[in-house]
Write a protein that holds these residues in place. Structure first.
Motif: not given
Length: 339
Positions: A35, A77-78, A81-82, A84, A86
């Motif tokens: 990320s 998944r968490v 998402e933290e 950002d 996909k």
């Protein structure tokens, strides 16, 4: 973040199996590095799910304990998402197609598919990568292979999911992009497309890890280059861009000494051995015609996902940490698109 290319934004992805070389390089830290380097998504690999499950529960889950893997997937998944990110795709789903009707192998393949679909829903991805099978006992009939892929696509369609079929260059019957494209066309399902790969095509149709030159030596170099360029032109003209779900990016080292031209003790063919440990980032010591293949894929009109998938056993000696490596990966994608 997406990369500007000829007025469009090309999204970027990084396979979780392609970063990290220590036990301390956990999946949450991989996601953080990917990320921070600016990538938009990850390909989530099953080995990373199993390793993270061990981190959570103190022991590695059974790969067929789908109830446990679904719970692990929800936690992943968490984390995604933290950061950002996909989750673009779950991979690698192998040795699925071509088993005889009524065989235990075919039954197992479809049971695995149903389990992996559950994991896909848990992690929040809509795409399953299927590599062309390297099992020696499978059917050579493209009609049979296409029928199995159609059945899998139909199974996924019930959940709104897609299948990305990739040619593995050591596969038994479908080692080239043209092979998997023919199979996808025969299967004729709206949610079945291609996962193309610079290594799988360049390493299968132009290069050879078992020769001193590193090239296929069945032809003169001029003939080889002519055949390669002709194939790229055919790809550019015949493959529908909407059927390319992603392009995976890696290079390969010229092997010195060459890999022995036989299967190893694990039954893996030479190009499979090459793939597992000798695929660096572009511009990092490899020699494949990565740029040419990328340009051919872009020449179809494709402007979708570019995904880094590398397996470089030399990387720990080159890069001090995962963020440095993931930033190098992003810079290699930018350089490829700007060349």
């Amino acid at each position: 973040m997406p990369i500007d290319y000829e007025g469009t934004k090309v999204p970027t992805c990084y396979a979780t199996c392609s970063i990290g070389h220590k036990d301390s390089h956990t999946l949450p830290l991989k996601l953080k590095a990917i990320s921070e380097a600016g990538f938009d998504a990850v390909e989530l690999s099953m080995p990373d799910i199993l390793s993270y499950g061990e981190m959570l529960n103190g022991q590695k889950p059974n790969p067929k304990n789908y109830d446990t893997l679904v719970e692990v997937g929800k936690q992943i998944r968490v984390h995604a998402e933290e950061h950002d990110l996909k989750i673009l795709m779950l991979q690698p789903f192998s040795n699925f197609e071509g088993w005889p009707k009524g065989s235990s192998e075919r039954k197992d393949a479809f049971e695995r598919a149903e389990g992996w679909i559950r994991i896909m829903e848990a992690v929040g991805t809509d795409m399953l990568q299927v590599g062309s099978s390297d099992a020696p006992e499978i059917s050579s009939s493209f009609d049979s292979l296409a029928s199995d892929l159609a059945d899998l696509a139909d199974l996924c369609a019930e959940k709104g999911l897609r299948v990305a079929y990739e040619n593995w260059c050591w596969a038994t019957h479908a080692p080239t992009w043209k092979d998997v494209w023919h199979i996808v066309e025969k299967a004729n399902r709206p949610n079945l497309g291609l996962c193309l790969d610079t290594f799988q095509s360049g390493g299968g149709e132009w290069a050879d890890p078992t020769t001193r030159s590193g090239l296929i030596e069945d032809f003169s170099q001029d003939q080889l280059q002519s055949r390669w360029l002709k194939g790229l032109d055919e790809l550019r003209r015949t493959v529908s861009p909407e059927k390319i779900y992603l392009l995976q990016i890696s290079d390969a080292y010229r092997m010195d000494p060459p890999i022995k031209a036989k299967t190893n003790e694990e039954g893996l063919r030479p190009r499979g051995q090459w793939s597992h440990d000798h695929r660096p980032l572009p511009f990092d010591g490899g020699y494949l015609p990565v740029q040419g293949f990328l340009k051919a894929v872009l020449g179809t009109g494709f402007r979708g996902w570019l995904s880094i998938e590398v397996f470089d056993s030399r990387a720990p000696g080159k890069y001090s940490n995962m963020l440095e490596y993931s930033k190098k990966a992003m810079s290699s994608l930018r350089r490829l698109l700007q060349a």
